[in-house]
Write an enzyme that holds these catalytic residues in place. Structure first.
Site, PDB file in Angstrom:
ATOM      1  CB  ALA A 164       2.803 -12.072  -3.922  1.00 58.81           C
ATOM      2  CE  LYS A 165      -0.812  -7.448   1.783  1.00 60.08           C
ATOM      3  NZ  LYS A 165      -0.633  -6.084   1.270  1.00 60.08           N
TER       4      LYS A 165
END
Ligand code: GLU
Length: 426
Positions: free
Chosen positions: A117-118
């Site tokens: 994720a980011k």
């Protein structure tokens, strides 16, 4: 996006790739080599979930500013989503998506039990006060907390954020859900952070360079390195590489660059930068521009700042044997093609900068166990994992006759695909 030198040097399709399309290009190539089933590739093409949030913040001048923030969860087949939060003017949705994809493959390559994720907020933290950043961090957490969780998605620092940002975010999450130290990693040690997390990414970079030098049969004392960026990653890379004997002959930050072919005294540079707030102006080296830095003659060139700094346009000017990707996605596909044609080795980001998320994993496990490891143990466990991942990658590249980036993606995509199949998604 960067333009190619000429239509012949790079086809327009390559030149117009967005950051996420560039990452996807590596995955597509890998899918062909490893004969990935088309359905699994379809799943990997787009993130599982993305949220965009409006973040209203009352600034110190009492005016309301509305920022835009994101959290992109790319793939969770191998475990809870994991990845940092970037505060940067260029952190738009596509950039964050690209970085989320890289996290999926980075965690896979390192065999960490995480997906990718980011997060990002489009802002310039260098132009905001501490109180403004505190409010923005809390507002961001209030708007994304519903998709996070210690077993769901665990953010961490990235460019423009640090341990203080994580402390504010952990506190904001705690106000909504109760004390939850494992909700973010990269926290201050006083609030449940791990010893060694601040230096972990740079340590991982230095360990990989040491291992590559060993492979080449060259003593690090005979290796000149150039580092672009003197933030968390770049500065720790210089310090630890220096301990291993590497000679740092040029460094830079946003305010300027420095070169000294005899080797820069890193301890003296640190003392200077602590007062001046930049490497610029340090007297132990000659001032140079960022373009000159990238073209400095050296053995290993280490981009440790922004993405897409080595492009089809400037890759021809690089005078290094090896490019060590300490930043995420510092080389565009067009740049990569030029480096490959010139016989320059590229050690890929998903291995090189994985020390940070590896120690984030150690921090998360310590939080869950309510236990603390000593710094020596953290560094030793990091070392073991980096050396193993480096060795596996090089062995795979040698066996298949592929470049290091290709081998890294082949290993990482295969593992993600196995988890996808085992969960019955395809
Ligand atoms: N932001 C870092 C990276 O790009 C660390 C992520 C983490 O620790 O979760 O790998």
């Amino acid at each position: 996006m960067t333009a190619p030198l000429s239509p012949e040097a790079a086809p327009p399709a390559v030149a117009t790739l967005s950051p996420s399309e560039s990452v996807l290009a590596s995955v597509r190539e890998s899918a062909e080599r490893i004969r990935l089933e088309p359905e699994a590739l379809e799943l990997l093409k787009t993130p599982w979930r993305e949220i965009r949030a409006q973040l209203p913040v009352r600034m110190d001048d009492r005016k309301l500013r509305i920022f835009e923030g994101y959290r992109v969860q790319h793939n969770g087949a191998r475990g809870p989503y994991k990845g940092g939060i970037r505060f940067h003017p260029r952190a738009d949705i596509d950039e964050v998506r690209a970085l989320a994809m890289l996290m999926t493959y980075k965690c896979s390559l390192m065999e960490l039990p995480f997906g990718g994720a980011k997060g990002g907020v489009m802002c310039d933290p260098t132009r905001m006060s501490e109180t403004e950043l505190n409010r923005l961090s809390r507002t961001y957490m209030q708007h994304i907390n519903m998709i996070l969780g210690v077993t769901r998605d665990i953010p961490a620092p990235d460019m423009g954020t640090n341990a203080q940002t994580m402390a504010w975010m952990m506190d904001a999450y705690g106000q909504m859900h109760g004390y939850t130290p494992g909700i973010v990693t990269g926290k201050p040690v006083e609030l449940g952070g791990s010893f060694g997390r601040d230096q972990a990414t740079g340590r991982g970079v230095a360990v990989c360079m040491r291992e590559y030098a060993r492979l080449e049969g060259i003593d690090p004392r005979d290796i000149r390195i150039v580092v672009q960026g003197y933030g968390n990653v770049g500065s720790w890379t210089c310090r630890i590489a220096n301990e291993y004997g590497f000679r740092v002959v040029a460094v830079s930050d946003v305010k300027g660059g420095l070169a000294n072919p005899a080797g820069i005294d890193i301890a003296a540079l640190d003392r200077w930068a602590a007062v001046a707030g930049s490497v610029a102006g340090f007297e132990g080296a000659e001032p140079i521009t960022n373009e000159q830095l990238l073209a400095t003659e050296c053995d290993y060139l280490v981009p440790a700042a922004l993405g897409e700094v080595i492009t089809g346009e400037n890759a021809g000017a690089i005078r290094a044997r090896v490019v060590v990707e300490a930043a995420n996605h510092p080389v565009t596909p067009a740049g990569d093609a030029v480096l490959a044609a010139r016989g320059i080795t590229v050690l890929p980001d998903i291995l090189i900068n994985a020390g940070g998320v590896t120690v984030s994993y150690f921090e998360w496990t310590q939080n869950i166990q309510q236990f603390r490891w000593a710094l020596d143990r953290v560094n030793q466990e990091l070392e073991v994992r980096m050396v193993a991942a480096f060795g596996d990658l090089m062995a795979r590249a040698a066996k298949d006759g592929t470049r290091a980036r290709q081998a890294a993606f082949d290993i990482a995509v295969e593992r993600v695909a196995r988890a996808i199949r085992l969960r019955g998604f395809v």
